[in-house]
Motif scaffolding. Structure first.
Motif, PDB file in Angstrom:
ATOM      1  N   HIS A 174      47.010  39.801  47.398  1.00 46.71           N
ATOM      2  CA  HIS A 174      47.559  38.266  47.445  1.00 46.71           C
ATOM      3  C   HIS A 174      48.861  38.479  46.560  1.00 46.71           C
ATOM      4  CE1 HIS A 174      44.670  37.677  44.229  1.00 46.71           C
ATOM      5  NE2 HIS A 174      45.432  36.640  44.044  1.00 46.71           N
ATOM      6  N   ASP A 178      49.057  39.124  38.804  1.00 47.71           N
ATOM      7  CA  ASP A 178      47.863  39.978  38.388  1.00 47.71           C
ATOM      8  C   ASP A 178      47.361  41.016  39.328  1.00 47.71           C
ATOM      9  OD1 ASP A 178      46.895  37.562  39.408  1.00 47.71           O
ATOM     10  OD2 ASP A 178      45.169  37.624  38.480  1.00 47.71           O
ATOM     11  N   HIS A 179      47.704  40.989  40.471  1.00 43.50           N
ATOM     12  CA  HIS A 179      47.261  41.759  41.767  1.00 43.50           C
ATOM     13  C   HIS A 179      48.239  42.791  42.215  1.00 43.50           C
ATOM     14  CE1 HIS A 179      43.563  39.292  41.763  1.00 43.50           C
ATOM     15  NE2 HIS A 179      44.294  38.268  41.300  1.00 43.50           N
ATOM     16  N   LEU A 244      38.442  34.241  34.624  1.00 41.47           N
ATOM     17  CA  LEU A 244      38.736  35.328  35.398  1.00 41.47           C
ATOM     18  C   LEU A 244      38.604  36.730  34.920  1.00 41.47           C
ATOM     19  CD1 LEU A 244      41.911  33.893  37.483  1.00 41.47           C
ATOM     20  CD2 LEU A 244      39.441  33.995  38.181  1.00 41.47           C
ATOM     21  N   GLU A 304      40.819  36.839  46.183  1.00 41.12           N
ATOM     22  CA  GLU A 304      40.651  35.758  45.260  1.00 41.12           C
ATOM     23  C   GLU A 304      40.129  34.462  45.536  1.00 41.12           C
ATOM     24  OE1 GLU A 304      43.147  36.097  41.815  1.00 41.12           O
ATOM     25  OE2 GLU A 304      42.390  34.195  41.052  1.00 41.12           O
ATOM     26  N   HIS A 348      38.441  39.907  40.823  1.00 39.36           N
ATOM     27  CA  HIS A 348      37.940  39.200  39.604  1.00 39.36           C
ATOM     28  C   HIS A 348      36.595  39.258  39.425  1.00 39.36           C
ATOM     29  CE1 HIS A 348      41.940  37.825  38.367  1.00 39.36           C
ATOM     30  NE2 HIS A 348      42.213  37.432  39.342  1.00 39.36           N
TER      31      HIS A 348
HETATM   32 ZN   LIG Z   1      44.140  36.668  40.023  1.00 34.52          ZN
END
Ligand SMILES: [Zn+2]
Length: 655
Positions: A174, A178-179, A244, A304, A348
């Motif tokens: 996504h 952070d991905h 997370l 997520e 996560h």
């Molecule tokens: Zn995330």
């Protein structure tokens, strides 16, 4: 407020903020847990089965190796310290909610894990996970962490223990940084092009990923310092978790262009000999998101939308409210999509093994969001307002007792408000709230009525001693805003927020309260968002997004009556834009250069981005050979002088 050309841009990604210095403040230091806090925390131990070993077994299952030392940024700053959370182990401290502590211990299981034959996870190298799937010729990498540095370290660690195989495909689940932010630590754009490495993402990924937080980035980044407890010390009185994962690696962010988009609700693709069934799930957790299953390995990847926590319908840092109903619908569909999967992997936290347990996990998530949604709507229709509903909605025991949907990242009370806000907005319908005084003004009136800040502090101390922290905080907030110089009010409010933090089950709430306490004592940070580490990603951001942000930086009152028109030509892109101010509004259109413009600025997109990101000042740039000015340089400077730079260090809990 200072102004530069680069200032226009309010950039940051979800959690991406710069380090910050400390101002001199009132002093004081973190206190111990008060009796009320101890009692409240003890209740969690009594009511929840915190010693259930299942999650601990899952979080450790398949453990292969644990990294040591630190991951450093280009400037030598510590992005990840694998030893920093060693204290998160064993007996719960008085100053941490026991349920959160359990979750924090689970998230402290960092390392390389074998999930099943040919499927591995790297956890604890950043806030998110990398899932590695062994293909015929190399690794299929699902998600790439936040930073180039953390992703590169994770991949090097995997190669050390699993053998030196090339990357054969990359999947972005996504559009949150952070991905994808560490993509260039997994493969460079050149490698991807030369070796034709497939890069898979869902429809809309690139647009959302590069633009989602441009406009409000400064405010979100500043507020995310609270949510993620960025400036808190790692200790039982500070940061223990974020819900997370442990923390975000604040390193260099980049992105790779997807080579293949998932455009159908369900779409199959074979990547390096491994069959993936992808599912498009936009507009729930992220605007562009996909989940997947790998039938041959019996793996279901929940991206997520599924994590080992209740998620946010509205992050504490601020965002557009998310759609709980759609989220619940995706969970219902996920029950079919998981098919015969025996293993759930998330991006996560830790996995789950066993078909029945996965189905239970998905069902609980479905019903937590659906219950939150439906009960909020029911109570809103009955005339209750957000603050009332947040206190009224309690999950049924069957959901409340399930650890995988406890509120570690999201919080039920905040999510209730998100549902209300999505449908009805932030106004509760009561005209008393239609045009209320701004906080500082109403605070002054309250203090007058109370008989001054000292009296308010006295009353607050009584409430504090009784453990009535919500009221104590409300009262002292008036005292701090109405009498900003009253040190006793600040210190008692800091102590109050500490207790509220120590009690919070949600890491995001704990971090917010403890950050508030620290800033009451030390003042807001001296330094805000550093945009320079976003350059690799910003290169992919459409020019229009920068111009929208520039327009939103225009100082309206200062621009009143100004009539300026500027041509901007991006010579390398063969793009030209006309920018003009009309009615104190900055407009732009993609068009040929206007002959009646005050000036024409010709530059390359990389220079433009550097200016937007604030790494090159307008003065230096205007005087350099990197750009050309035709027409009036003075008008050009006048134009850019009207655009504000927000330093991203604004006060939150003080005036
Ligand atoms: Zn995330």
């Amino acid at each position: 407020m200072t102004r530069t050309l680069g200032s226009a841009l309010l950039i940051a990604i979800i959690a991406i903020t710069a380090g910050c210095g400390k101002n001199s403040g009132i002093g004081g230091s973190a206190g111990d847990a008060a009796p009320t806090t101890l009692t409240a925390n003890a209740q969690f131990t009594q009511e929840l089965k915190l010693d259930d070993p299942q999650d601990f077994e899952d979080a450790k299952r398949g453990f292969m190796a644990r990294p040591e030392g630190k991951i450093l940024g280009a400037d030598g700053s510590v992005l990840v310290d694998f030893e920093a959370f060693k204290f998160v182990d064993g007996k719960v401290p008085d100053t941490v909610n026991p349920s959160l502590w359990r979750h924090a211990v689970l998230n402290a299981q960092a390392g390389l894990f074998m999930v099943t034959n040919g499927v591995y996870q790297l956890r604890g190298f950043d806030i998110a996970n990398i899932t590695l799937i062994e293909g015929k010729t190399g690794w299929i990498v699902v998600d790439t962490l936040t930073a180039r540095e953390s992703a590169a370290a994770a991949m090097a660690f995997a190669r050390k223990h699993l053998g030196n195989k090339p990357v054969s495909a990359i999947v972005f689940t996504h559009s949150h940084a952070d991905h994808f932010g560490g993509a260039l630590g997994v493969a460079t754009a050149q490698e991807v092009a030369e070796r034709k490495i497939p890069v898979i993402a869902s429809e809309g990924f690139m647009e959302e990923a590069t633009s989602e937080n441009i406009l409000l980035g400064t405010a979100m980044a500043r507020r995310s310092m609270y949510q993620f407890g960025k400036n808190l010390e790692r200790s039982p009185k500070g940061l223990v978790d974020t819900g997370l994962g442990k923390n975000v690696a604040y390193g260099a962010i980049g992105i790779l262009q997807p080579s293949q988009l998932i455009t159908q609700p369900t779409q199959e693709l074979t990547l390096d000999g491994v069959r993936f069934v992808f599912h498009n799930v936009p507009g729930a957790e992220a605007p562009a998101e996909l989940t997947f299953s790998i039938p041959e390995r019996k793996v279901y990847g929940g991206a997520e939308n599924l994590a080992q926590t209740m998620h946010n319908l509205l992050p504490v840092r601020g965002a557009k409210a998310r759609d709980a109903l759609r989220w619940a619908t995706y969970m219902q569909e996920a029950l079919d999509q998981m098919a015969d999967s025996e293993i759930y992997v998330g991006q996560h936290n830790w996995p789950i093994w066993g078909k029945a347990r996965i189905a239970e996990f998905i069902t609980k998530h479905r019903d937590v969001y659906k219950y939150t949604h439906d009960q909020t709507v029911r109570l809103a229709n009955a005339g209750f307002t957000p603050r009332e509903i947040a206190d009224m909605v309690k999950l049924p025991k069957s959901l409340a007792s399930y650890p995988g949907t406890r509120g570690y990242y999201g919080d039920l009370r905040h999510n209730v408000k998100a549902v209300y806000q999505l449908y009805l907005g932030v106004y509760d319908g009561n005209p008393a709230n239609l045009n209320p005084l701004p906080p500082q003004e109403s605070a002054k009136h309250y203090l007058e009525l109370i008989g001054g800040a000292d009296k308010a502090v006295l009353a607050a101390q009584t409430a504090f001693d009784k453990g009535d922290y919500r009221w104590t905080a409300e009262l002292l907030n008036h005292a701090v805003f109405g009498a900003p110089d009253n040190k006793a009010a600040k210190e008692l409010l800091a102590r109050t927020y500490e207790q509220m933090g120590y009690m919070s089950e949600a890491a995001t709430w704990r971090n917010s309260y403890l950050s508030a306490a620290a800033e009451l004592r030390e003042g807001p940070p001296k330094k805000g968002v550093d945009r320079s580490f976003l350059i690799d990603m910003l290169k992919e951001t459409p020019t229009e997004r920068f111009l929208e942000a520039m327009a939103a930086g225009l100082d309206g009152p200062a621009a009143d009556g100004k009539d300026l028109k500027i041509n901007m030509v991006l010579s390398d892109k063969k793009e030209s834009y006309v920018l003009w101010i009309e009615n104190a509004v900055l407009h732009f259109k993609k068009a040929a250069v206007a002959t009646d413009a005050n000036a024409t600025l010709t530059l390359t997109k990389p220079i433009f981005i550097k200016m937007m990101a604030g790494t090159a000042g307008v003065k230096d740039t205007l005087l350099s050979d990197d750009l050309k000015v035709d027409g009036s340089t003075i008008d050009l400077v006048r134009f850019f002088t009207l655009i504000d730079k927000a330093p991203g260090t604004f006060a939150i809990v003080t005036k």
